[in-house]
Design an enzyme around this catalytic site. Structure first.
Site, PDB file in Angstrom:
ATOM      1  N   GLU A 258      -4.841 -14.084  -3.351  1.00 43.70           N
ATOM      2  CA  GLU A 258      -4.035 -13.091  -2.617  1.00 43.70           C
ATOM      3  C   GLU A 258      -4.581 -13.047  -1.201  1.00 43.70           C
ATOM      4  OE1 GLU A 258      -1.478 -11.418  -3.523  1.00 43.70           O
ATOM      5  OE2 GLU A 258      -1.468 -11.707  -5.682  1.00 43.70           O
ATOM      6  N   CYS A 292      -2.227  -5.904   4.066  1.00 46.43           N
ATOM      7  CA  CYS A 292      -1.760  -7.301   4.045  1.00 46.43           C
ATOM      8  C   CYS A 292      -0.248  -7.381   4.172  1.00 46.43           C
ATOM      9  CB  CYS A 292      -2.245  -7.998   2.774  1.00 46.43           C
ATOM     10  SG  CYS A 292      -1.775  -7.113   1.280  1.00 46.43           S
TER      11      CYS A 292
END
Ligand code: NDP
Length: 529
Positions: A258, A292
């Protein structure tokens, strides 16, 4: 593992975490400082390879008993952990807010609440999701096959500093539900909150060693990968991700990556201006832009560009920024001070190439690490602000002549984690969303998809691979075993086995043609069943 030690001595201009020798000068500790004040919040040990190996060995031992429990019982016990998190939510929020400098609303809404929800969702649905799954066999009608989801063993979770509770804890929940043990390596910048989570876990009567926390720097994470664990879930930057993926490759263990994001927001000509402006402000500046899936770049249709920039500027002017411990502020501190240098570099580059600094642009003077919410207009893709991840409170806006141009620019990126489309035409929004190269695209909202537990979350391109959340990711967290058996008793031997003769070869050739040419038997059998 010692519990969080909380101290109060002030330390001006402190970085979020520093290392000092501890006691005799050999063992090291990380000192975690509040980014909003510089105050020392607590310490955590820098753990050696040997200490990591011990934590993993204890986790493996605890997993043996945990993994054989019926899944319903595991879920019941994990719901008690969920209840303890809810009971102690205020304590978690206070520490989270202090260690990261984020507003208490965000600590509650972005970190604690999603974990209560994730644990609830997994515990309610895991018995169904992880139940044996029968496969329908199209050819081998005399056989049966099913998939069985077994615990993997020990899962390693390596996590960043921007969401130091919700990111690792989501992976912890998935690992424990599937019957594995889990060891978390939190970021050196925010080590304390996972130690708090462990303290709460242990107090609920769950097997202590089932959840391990190893604190330290990169080498501690490296030691975890090399400790004989069965899988790694890594969340962090692209460059660290490359090293972690290489280490997992060397150890031949699967990993979920990720990594970073550079989320575009497309404001179509027919967008609701007020809603879009408010969404840019929330999506770009919540958690001081250290998300993010933050809105980092806006492509605004020329017909809405001017009023949109004006309204975003106004809204930014209304935000309150400061120490979240003192009052209810909208914008907190910068968790990792180096991010301010990154922001300054991108702003300087953009302005030198013709961008307009609409507001913000510099550090806030005074105690603590704060950076003004910054809006840059008149941006283009020659500027790094539109191409590289900033991970701070900076949003660039570029004027576009058409929606096609916006999609082309949105896709002109090495990253592909999240994207947003704003339009009043829902059907068009969905059509555009399908053309954008990202793991998730949200129409007319921001940030929400990470908290939709049913939906897979993850990136494409250099934003990584593998997924967290959702049914498939939960199954991936387990080890899938294909079990095959006879439907009924068969005569001994194998009709297509030894000995290989001319006759049996001829029969097989005939079989191939009968089965697969034209509307062969396989197709006809398929139609019958
Ligand atoms: P880093 O990549 O710097 O660090 C992530 C974690 O990896 C930390 O715990 C770090 O430890 C550890 N680490 C560092 N080196 C190694 C190594 N060689 N082996 C094993 N572990 C190692 O990321 P940040 O903490 O700076 O987080 C910011 C990044 O995370 C941004 O790029 C952001 O986009 C991304 N991110 C991605 C998300 C997603 O879901 N896709 C969500 C949130 C953030 P230490 O801190 O001690 O160095």
């Amino acid at each position: 593992m010692s519990a969080v030690s909380t101290q109060t001595s002030g330390q001006p201009n402190a970085t979020a975490a520093t290392t000092t020798a501890n006691g005799n000068g050999t063992a090291q500790t990380i000192k975690s400082h509040a980014p909003a004040t510089g105050e020392l919040v607590g310490e955590a040990p820098v753990m050696s390879k040997e200490q990591v190996a011990q934590v993993v060995a204890r986790a493996r031992k605890a997993q043996r008993a945990w993994g054989v429990l019926p899944i319903e019982e595991r879920c019941d016990r994990l719901l008690r952990f969920r209840d303890a998190i809810v009971d102690r939510a205020e304590e978690i929020v206070q520490l989270l807010s202090k260690e990261t400098g984020k507003p208490r609303h965000e600590a509650l809404l972005h970190e604690v609440l999603p974990i209560a929800d994730t644990l609830t969702y997994y515990c309610k649905n895991a018995p169904r999701i992880l139940a044996d799954r029968e496969l329908e066999l199209h050819l081998f009608k005399h056989k049966k096959s099913y998939l069985h989801y077994a615990p993997r063993g020990v899962i390693g979770v390596i996590s960043p500093w921007n969401f130091p509770f919700t990111i690792p804890m989501g992976d912890v929940a998935a690992a424990l539900v599937t019957g594995s043990a889990v060891v978390v390596k939190p970021s050196e910048v925010t080590p304390l909150i996972m130690l708090k989570a462990k303290e709460i876990f242990d107090a609920t009567g769950l097997p202590e060693d089932l959840l391990g926390v190893v604190t330290g720097y990169g080498p501690t994470g490296q030691a975890l990968i090399e400790s004989g664990i069965q899988k790694v879930v890594f969340t962090g930057g692209v460059e660290t991700g490359r090293r972690v993926a290489a280490a997992c490759g060397a150890a031949l263990i699967p990993c979920v990556m990720e990594l970073g994001g550079k989320a575009p927001l497309i404001a179509c000509a027919d967008c609701d201006l007020e809603h879009t402006a408010r969404s840019i402000v929330l999506g770009g500046f919540a958690n001081s832009g250290q998300v993010c899936v933050s809105v980092e770049r806006v492509y605004a249709h020329e017909s809405v560009y001017e009023p949109l920039v004006r309204r975003v500027k106004q809204l930014l002017g209304e935000l309150k920024q400061g120490d979240p411990a003192k009052s209810f502020v909208d914008i907190g501190a910068i968790i990792f001070p180096k991010q301010m240098e990154v922001a300054e570099k991108h702003i300087e580059d953009a302005v030198s190439k013709g961008a307009e600094l609409v507001c913000g642009g510099k550090r806030v003077t005074g105690p603590g690490d704060f950076f003004e919410p910054t809006l840059l207009a008149n941006c283009n893709h020659d500027m790094t602000v539109m191409r590289e991840e900033i991970f701070g409170p900076v949003v660039g806006v570029q004027k576009v002549a058409s929606e096609e141009e916006a999609i082309r620019l949105a896709n002109d990126s090495h990253l592909g984690l999240n994207a947003y489309v704003f339009t009043k035409d829902r059907a068009k929004g969905k059509r555009m969303a399908e053309q954008i190269e990202a793991g998730s695209v949200v129409v007319n909202d921001v940030l929400i998809n990470h908290t939709i537990t049913e939906a897979p979350f993850g990136g494409i391109k250099q934003s990584g691979f593998g997924r967290v959340h959702g049914e498939d990711a939960l199954r991936e967290m387990a080890e899938v075993r294909h079990i095959n058996y006879d439907r009924f008793a068969l005569p001994p031997g194998n009709p297509v086995g030894f000995p290989y003769t001319e006759k049996s070869y001829g029969l097989m050739m005939k079989g191939l043609r009968a089965l697969f040419s034209g509307r062969g038997i396989v197709q006809r059998i398929g139609e019958l069943f």
